[in-house]
Motif scaffolding. Structure first.
Motif, PDB file in Angstrom:
ATOM      1  N   SER A  35       0.830  -1.199   0.000  1.00  0.00           N
ATOM      2  CA  SER A  35       0.000   0.000   0.000  1.00  0.00           C
ATOM      3  C   SER A  35       0.870   1.256   0.000  1.00  0.00           C
ATOM      4  N   LYS A  36       0.223   2.399  -0.163  1.00  0.00           N
ATOM      5  CA  LYS A  36       0.949   3.678  -0.192  1.00  0.00           C
ATOM      6  C   LYS A  36       1.444   4.095   1.195  1.00  0.00           C
ATOM      7  N   TYR A  37       0.973   3.402   2.222  1.00  0.00           N
ATOM      8  CA  TYR A  37       1.351   3.765   3.590  1.00  0.00           C
ATOM      9  C   TYR A  37       2.653   3.110   4.043  1.00  0.00           C
ATOM     10  N   GLN A  38       3.176   2.167   3.263  1.00  0.00           N
ATOM     11  CA  GLN A  38       4.359   1.428   3.699  1.00  0.00           C
ATOM     12  C   GLN A  38       5.545   2.366   3.942  1.00  0.00           C
ATOM     13  N   GLY A  39       5.776   3.299   3.041  1.00  0.00           N
ATOM     14  CA  GLY A  39       6.899   4.223   3.197  1.00  0.00           C
ATOM     15  C   GLY A  39       6.772   5.084   4.437  1.00  0.00           C
ATOM     16  N   ILE A  40       5.549   5.528   4.736  1.00  0.00           N
ATOM     17  CA  ILE A  40       5.317   6.351   5.931  1.00  0.00           C
ATOM     18  C   ILE A  40       5.615   5.541   7.190  1.00  0.00           C
ATOM     19  N   ILE A  41       5.133   4.302   7.206  1.00  0.00           N
ATOM     20  CA  ILE A  41       5.356   3.432   8.368  1.00  0.00           C
ATOM     21  C   ILE A  41       6.841   3.129   8.537  1.00  0.00           C
ATOM     22  N   ALA A  42       7.519   2.784   7.435  1.00  0.00           N
ATOM     23  CA  ALA A  42       8.936   2.385   7.511  1.00  0.00           C
ATOM     24  C   ALA A  42       9.836   3.519   7.970  1.00  0.00           C
ATOM     25  N   ASN A  43       9.452   4.776   7.698  1.00  0.00           N
ATOM     26  CA  ASN A  43      10.300   5.911   8.042  1.00  0.00           C
ATOM     27  C   ASN A  43       9.973   6.520   9.397  1.00  0.00           C
ATOM     28  N   PRO A 162      -0.888  -4.503  16.855  1.00  0.00           N
ATOM     29  CA  PRO A 162      -0.391  -3.495  15.905  1.00  0.00           C
ATOM     30  C   PRO A 162       1.101  -3.199  16.027  1.00  0.00           C
ATOM     31  N   TYR A 163       1.671  -3.393  17.204  1.00  0.00           N
ATOM     32  CA  TYR A 163       3.092  -3.097  17.377  1.00  0.00           C
ATOM     33  C   TYR A 163       3.957  -4.055  16.555  1.00  0.00           C
ATOM     34  N   SER A 164       3.652  -5.342  16.598  1.00  0.00           N
ATOM     35  CA  SER A 164       4.390  -6.315  15.793  1.00  0.00           C
ATOM     36  C   SER A 164       4.050  -6.172  14.316  1.00  0.00           C
ATOM     37  N   LEU A 165       2.789  -5.942  14.018  1.00  0.00           N
ATOM     38  CA  LEU A 165       2.332  -5.840  12.637  1.00  0.00           C
ATOM     39  C   LEU A 165       3.007  -4.681  11.915  1.00  0.00           C
ATOM     40  N   LEU A 166       3.044  -3.512  12.538  1.00  0.00           N
ATOM     41  CA  LEU A 166       3.640  -2.339  11.906  1.00  0.00           C
ATOM     42  C   LEU A 166       5.156  -2.482  11.786  1.00  0.00           C
ATOM     43  N   GLY A 167       5.779  -3.174  12.742  1.00  0.00           N
ATOM     44  CA  GLY A 167       7.217  -3.425  12.640  1.00  0.00           C
ATOM     45  C   GLY A 167       7.551  -4.266  11.427  1.00  0.00           C
ATOM     46  N   CYS A 168       6.722  -5.270  11.156  1.00  0.00           N
ATOM     47  CA  CYS A 168       6.929  -6.115   9.979  1.00  0.00           C
ATOM     48  C   CYS A 168       6.691  -5.327   8.701  1.00  0.00           C
ATOM     49  N   VAL A 169       5.614  -4.558   8.654  1.00  0.00           N
ATOM     50  CA  VAL A 169       5.291  -3.759   7.469  1.00  0.00           C
ATOM     51  C   VAL A 169       6.375  -2.721   7.200  1.00  0.00           C
ATOM     52  N   GLY A 170       6.966  -2.174   8.266  1.00  0.00           N
ATOM     53  CA  GLY A 170       8.004  -1.158   8.126  1.00  0.00           C
ATOM     54  C   GLY A 170       9.391  -1.714   7.894  1.00  0.00           C
ATOM     55  N   PHE A 171       9.516  -3.025   7.644  1.00  0.00           N
ATOM     56  CA  PHE A 171      10.811  -3.673   7.376  1.00  0.00           C
ATOM     57  C   PHE A 171      11.813  -3.442   8.512  1.00  0.00           C
ATOM     58  N   SER A 172      11.335  -3.498   9.744  1.00  0.00           N
ATOM     59  CA  SER A 172      12.235  -3.385  10.884  1.00  0.00           C
ATOM     60  C   SER A 172      12.915  -4.735  11.113  1.00  0.00           C
TER      61      SER A 172
END
Length: 438
Positions: A35-43, A162-172
């Motif tokens: 999605s378009k939100y991946q870059g926002i989450i990763a940064n 959401p904490y684990s989910l967003l970490g995975c989406v953000g390529f942490s």
């Protein structure tokens, strides 16, 4: 006359539930990653830190491929062996960064699922002889469906919080680190010396703070598996793996230690995150810096280790989870995945929830701070209508919520043990007594 249904008819659906959850979690992660939100989450600073940024790993990997030492600069802060491992896994197994991070996240869920099932079964067997406990506390003992409930709750917690989910989406890369933490728990619960010591050595070499988990690991083998030999073996194996991993790292880059462990301990990068270090050292006078560095790092490692290890020596799994929470709170560069992993282990203490008193408060604070953090960050950095105090106020409340949570769980464990020993009746000299934590 109606035909009676067989009792085990529901088993196939129960067995299919974990697979269904894994598939849904994989699809959800993939949709968010594309999605378009991946870059926002990763940064975002709550997801990506200097220690777990995938962009920094790619830069370091590129410099390694050009025979340039990436540790001569200040961009890479992961150990050389980790960078090579990521590169090998990415190029030889997945060829796609989405699939790589999803696979490690699902692997973490699978390992915790089986580790929890084993732990819950042992816990149930230990408390199955209800006759040896007071009659008025039977409701506090685990029931027959305890292992089934706990394993599903743990799997859902690690896959969908959401904490684990967003970490995975953000390529942490903390998601990959959490995979080895779950491997450590898996080896500890199943009594495998090599797996548990190797996984803990990997985690310790990557982020340093998990080294304190060696104490509950040794205690678990001594108390739960009742093997002093295994307890000694796991300590020796852990040290041997530490030496081996460090030797391999020095072969790849001799001066990596200053940029990895020196960076973690001295905290030179004061980019804001959800931890407590950055604000204090931004405001700190330089001549006080070393004193407070020592104080903060002692607080994050050994300050609570000894008293908690003495008090909860008979429940090393509780001690392990408590230390994971303390690491998530007090490490120098925390991210959301640290809390996500620790939270996913809480369903193991389902029997303690009736004794907990701060659950609602903690839930509300975490919800508010998690919602306000990106808003205040945007107001501060992009709109210039707020300042560092606003954002630090959120991170301070975020840490306080975690402190409330871990103290509540530990106090609940204490009250539960007291009730099983003395019953509900807490009268002292004929008057109603109150159990308090001092």
């Amino acid at each position: 006359m109606r035909k009676q249904q067989p009792k085990n008819e529901s088993k196939p659906s129960c067995a299919a539930a974990p697979v269904t959850l894994l598939v849904i979690a994989a699809v959800l992660r993939y949709l968010l990653m594309t999605s378009k939100y991946q870059g926002i989450i990763a940064n975002h600073v709550t997801i990506s830190t200097p220690l777990n940024s995938w962009k920094r790993v790619l830069e370091g990997s590129f410099l390694f491929s050009k025979d340039i030492n990436p540790y001569d600069g200040d961009r890479l802060h992961e150990m050389p062996l980790a960078v090579k491992f990521y590169q090998m896994v990415y190029e030889c197994m997945f060829k796609n960064v989405y699939f790589m991070f999803i696979a490690f996240d699902l692997g973490t869920g699978v390992l915790l699922y089986f580790a929890t099932k084993r732990y819950a079964k042992l816990f149930l067997e230990e408390h199955q002889e209800k006759g040896r406990f007071p009659k008025d506390v039977q409701e506090y003992l685990p029931r027959e469906d305890f292992p089934d409930k706990v394993t599903i709750y743990v799997l859902m917690s690690i896959l969908f919080n959401p904490y684990s989910l967003l970490g995975c989406v953000g390529f942490s890369t903390m998601g990959i680190h959490n995979f080895f933490l779950s491997l450590f728990i898996f080896g500890m619960v199943f009594g495998n010396v090599l797996i548990s010591s190797f996984a803990l050595a990997i985690c310790s070499c990557v982020s340093l703070y998990p080294v304190i988990l060696i104490l509950p690991l040794i205690t678990y083998f001594a108390k739960v598996h009742k093997s002093q030999l295994k307890a000694a073996s796991v300590a020796v194996s852990f040290i041997a793996f530490l030496i081996l991993i460090t030797w391999c790292n020095t072969k790849l880059s001799f001066n990596f230690a200053a940029n990895v462990y020196g960076f973690i301990l001295s905290v030179p990068d004061l980019q804001p995150n959800i931890g407590l270090f950055w604000y204090f050292f931004t405001e700190m006078f330089d001549h006080f810096r070393e004193l407070f560095i020592y104080s903060f790092q002692i607080n994050a490692t050994i300050l609570y280790l000894v008293p908690l290890s003495i008090r909860f020596r008979n429940t090393p799994f509780v001690l392990t989870v408590a230390l994971l929470f303390l690491i998530a709170i007090f490490k120098s560069y925390p991210c959301s995945s640290d809390l996500g992993f620790a939270l996913s282990l809480l369903p193991n203490f389902l029997h303690l929830f009736s004794f907990c008193q701060q659950g609602f408060v903690v839930g509300v604070i975490l919800l508010i701070t998690s919602s306000l953090a990106p808003v205040l960050w945007h107001l501060w950095i992009y709109n210039a209508s707020a300042n560092a105090n606003f954002y630090f106020g959120v991170t301070l409340a975020y840490a306080i919520a975690q402190i409330f949570l871990v103290t509540d769980i530990l106090f609940a464990q204490t009250k539960w043990e007291f009730s099983l020993k003395h019953g509900k009746d807490t009268k002292i000299d004929g008057e109603e007594g109150v159990l308090s934590l001092e």
